[in-house]
Design an enzyme around this catalytic site. Structure first.
Site, PDB file in Angstrom:
ATOM      1  N   HIS A  50      27.011  39.446  35.073  1.00 27.58           N
ATOM      2  CA  HIS A  50      26.126  40.582  35.261  1.00 27.58           C
ATOM      3  C   HIS A  50      26.642  41.622  34.270  1.00 27.58           C
ATOM      4  CE1 HIS A  50      23.325  43.092  37.742  1.00 27.58           C
ATOM      5  NE2 HIS A  50      23.920  43.975  36.961  1.00 27.58           N
ATOM      6  N   LYS A 107      30.385  33.539  38.845  1.00 29.29           N
ATOM      7  CA  LYS A 107      29.576  34.731  38.614  1.00 29.29           C
ATOM      8  C   LYS A 107      30.419  35.981  38.669  1.00 29.29           C
ATOM      9  CE  LYS A 107      25.914  37.252  38.048  1.00 29.29           C
ATOM     10  NZ  LYS A 107      24.770  37.477  38.924  1.00 29.29           N
ATOM     11  N   ASN A 127      26.115  35.924  45.797  1.00 29.89           N
ATOM     12  CA  ASN A 127      26.314  37.247  46.419  1.00 29.89           C
ATOM     13  C   ASN A 127      25.620  37.342  47.769  1.00 29.89           C
ATOM     14  OD1 ASN A 127      23.714  37.330  45.315  1.00 29.89           O
ATOM     15  ND2 ASN A 127      23.794  39.533  44.974  1.00 29.89           N
ATOM     16  N   HIS A 136      20.077  37.768  33.063  1.00 29.48           N
ATOM     17  CA  HIS A 136      18.908  38.661  33.049  1.00 29.48           C
ATOM     18  C   HIS A 136      18.969  39.738  31.963  1.00 29.48           C
ATOM     19  CE1 HIS A 136      21.839  40.616  35.603  1.00 29.48           C
ATOM     20  NE2 HIS A 136      21.502  39.967  36.676  1.00 29.48           N
ATOM     21  N   HIS A 193      18.933  31.226  37.888  1.00 28.27           N
ATOM     22  CA  HIS A 193      19.495  32.456  38.483  1.00 28.27           C
ATOM     23  C   HIS A 193      18.565  32.860  39.618  1.00 28.27           C
ATOM     24  CE1 HIS A 193      21.502  36.615  37.975  1.00 28.27           C
ATOM     25  NE2 HIS A 193      20.781  36.648  39.090  1.00 28.27           N
ATOM     26  N   HIS A 245      18.468  34.217  43.918  1.00 29.69           N
ATOM     27  CA  HIS A 245      19.134  34.634  45.154  1.00 29.69           C
ATOM     28  C   HIS A 245      18.342  34.083  46.325  1.00 29.69           C
ATOM     29  CE1 HIS A 245      21.583  37.581  42.908  1.00 29.69           C
ATOM     30  NE2 HIS A 245      20.512  37.628  42.129  1.00 29.69           N
ATOM     31  N   LEU A 246      18.991  33.310  47.166  1.00 27.36           N
ATOM     32  CA  LEU A 246      18.287  32.711  48.309  1.00 27.36           C
ATOM     33  C   LEU A 246      18.725  33.309  49.640  1.00 27.36           C
ATOM     34  CD1 LEU A 246      18.200  28.937  47.322  1.00 27.36           C
ATOM     35  CD2 LEU A 246      16.372  30.624  47.110  1.00 27.36           C
ATOM     36  N   ARG A 247      19.776  34.132  49.609  1.00 27.21           N
ATOM     37  CA  ARG A 247      20.286  34.749  50.844  1.00 27.21           C
ATOM     38  C   ARG A 247      20.767  33.669  51.819  1.00 27.21           C
ATOM     39  NH1 ARG A 247      20.374  38.782  47.431  1.00 27.21           N
ATOM     40  NH2 ARG A 247      18.456  39.976  47.273  1.00 27.21           N
ATOM     41  N   ASP A 287      15.981  35.505  38.608  1.00 27.80           N
ATOM     42  CA  ASP A 287      16.601  36.605  39.346  1.00 27.80           C
ATOM     43  C   ASP A 287      15.731  37.017  40.529  1.00 27.80           C
ATOM     44  OD1 ASP A 287      18.555  38.370  40.093  1.00 27.80           O
ATOM     45  OD2 ASP A 287      17.945  39.946  38.696  1.00 27.80           O
TER      46      ASP A 287
HETATM   47  C1  NCD Z   1      20.141  41.144  42.990  1.00 26.52           C
HETATM   48  C2  NCD Z   1      20.193  40.947  44.510  1.00 26.52           C
HETATM   49  O1  NCD Z   1      19.377  41.570  45.213  1.00 26.52           O
HETATM   50  O2  NCD Z   1      21.025  40.178  44.991  1.00 26.52           O
HETATM   51  N1  NCD Z   1      19.459  42.354  42.711  1.00 26.52           N
HETATM   52  C3  NCD Z   1      18.864  42.714  41.554  1.00 26.52           C
HETATM   53  O3  NCD Z   1      18.469  43.869  41.446  1.00 26.52           O
HETATM   54  N2  NCD Z   1      18.688  41.863  40.572  1.00 26.52           N
HETATM   55  C4  NCD Z   1      21.505  41.105  42.401  1.00 26.52           C
HETATM   56  C5  NCD Z   1      21.536  41.003  40.890  1.00 26.52           C
HETATM   57  O4  NCD Z   1      21.293  39.951  40.332  1.00 26.52           O
HETATM   58  O5  NCD Z   1      21.806  42.012  40.236  1.00 26.52           O
HETATM   59 ZN    ZN Z   2      20.597  38.274  40.242  1.00 24.19          ZN
END
Ligand code: NCD
Ligand code: ZN
Length: 341
Positions: free
Chosen positions: A142, A99, A45, A177, A17, A19-21, A246
């Protein structure tokens, strides 16, 4: 430190899990994940969300142009427009997960589904879930109800999650998470429910979040009792409990805003050394392999690469996490006993 180990070697570590943007920010953070992990499940996302198999494949190529060896497992974003046909097409391109973001629950969740439109338990999505179960796609949840107070959001969502798991016994569901003892109990009670646990939720409680926005993420860290439950769960060797960082980078200019600062903790650079330190403190480094790799390889059917070619080594080597990075690193200014070799 009492239980110090000189080094730990983890075969094919997986972060399920992250996030790499996209664009510049992706380029600046992705190597931090690749340094620690062989395999990642990348979250969809992004600003332009990953909605289809084609989007996922393009995104995978964008990621691996900077990190050629990184094994990227793809997920698509479940929106009100997601259809069984779209799911089927995505599965054909190799997407392994879908997701689910309740709209408004967290960063970039604006394309997510509105919980109040779904019925109980989210029966409007029945055809999508049936197709996913047939095709063995995993539902990453989530699991928070954004319409209730912050600290109750996860426990409130669990009722729906278990109803869903009961109605779809063949659908494999991951509570992403987990932050509560209640969520861990749900995993123990339902054989088709898994969970990811982050590194930061093993070391933070709500008290640490108040006054430090770098500790603010969704779901918010909970009580000391909840943290203990997460620690026990991650070190238990349970086959349905796996690591997902995360890690969620935000540039300092946005994260440091006085109002409307985005949720998310950037932990990729420190997550693995931090985990090793936590497991070592309890004398449980023998369970790292299960938590950080084996459980994920089993659930996501990840190809096992030849022994030795994917391992990461973490060594005893105290250091202080820098506080001058952008995005700001989790655990900045704190000491870690372990470092990547
Ligand atoms: C995540 C994000 O910034 O994309 N933020 C977070 O607070 N964990 C999104 C997510 O996994 O809820
Ligand atoms: Zn996340």
């Amino acid at each position: 430190m009492d239980n110090r180990v000189e080094f730990v070697e983890i075969e094919q570590p997986c972060d399920m899990h992250v996030h790499l943007r996209e664009g510049e920010l992706l380029r600046s953070v992705v190597r931090d994940s690749a340094r620690s992990f062989d395999t990642i499940l990348v979250m969809p996302n992004t600003r332009r969300p990953i909605l289809t198999g084609k989007d996922a494949e393009d995104y995978r190529l964008e990621i691996t142009q900077w990190t050629p060896g990184l094994n990227v497992v793809s997920a698509i974003y479940l929106t009100p427009e997601t259809t069984p046909d779209l799911i089927e097409a995505a599965a054909k391109t190799g997407v392994k997960a879908v997701k689910f973001y309740p709209r408004g629950a967290t960063t970039n969740s604006g394309h997510g589904v509105r919980l109040e439109t779904l019925g109980d338990p989210w029966s409007a999505l029945e055809p999508v879930f049936d197709t996913m179960a047939q095709l063995d796609l995993i539902l990453c949840l989530h699991a928070e109800d954004p319409d209730v107070p912050l600290l109750e959001r996860e426990t409130r969502a669990l009722k729906t999650v278990t109803a869903l798991a009961t109605r779809h016994p063949r659908l494999r569901i991951v509570i992403e998470h987990a932050t509560t003892r209640a969520a861990i109990e749900v995993v123990h009670g339902w054989s088709n429910i898994w969970t990811t646990i982050t590194a930061h939720h093993l070391v933070l409680t709500t008290n640490d979040v108040v006054g430090n926005h770098h500790h603010l993420c969704m779901p918010v860290a909970k009580s000391e009792d909840d943290r203990r439950a997460l620690l026990d769960a991650s070190m238990s060797g349970h086959p349905r409990i796996l690591f997902g960082s995360d890690s969620a980078p935000h540039l300092n200019a946005t994260k440091n805003r006085a109002q409307g600062a985005p949720f998310g903790i950037y932990s990729a650079p420190v997550a693995l050394p931090l985990l090793v330190g936590v497991f070592a403190a309890y004398g449980r480094t023998d369970h790292l392999q299960q938590f950080v790799s084996d459980a994920a390889r089993e659930l996501y059917d990840i190809e096992r690469r030849p022994r030795g070619t994917t391992a990461r080594r973490v060594v005893y080597k105290p250091w202080t996490v820098p506080n001058d990075q952008d995005p700001h690193w989790f655990w900045a200014d704190r000491r870690l006993d372990y470092a990547l070799a």
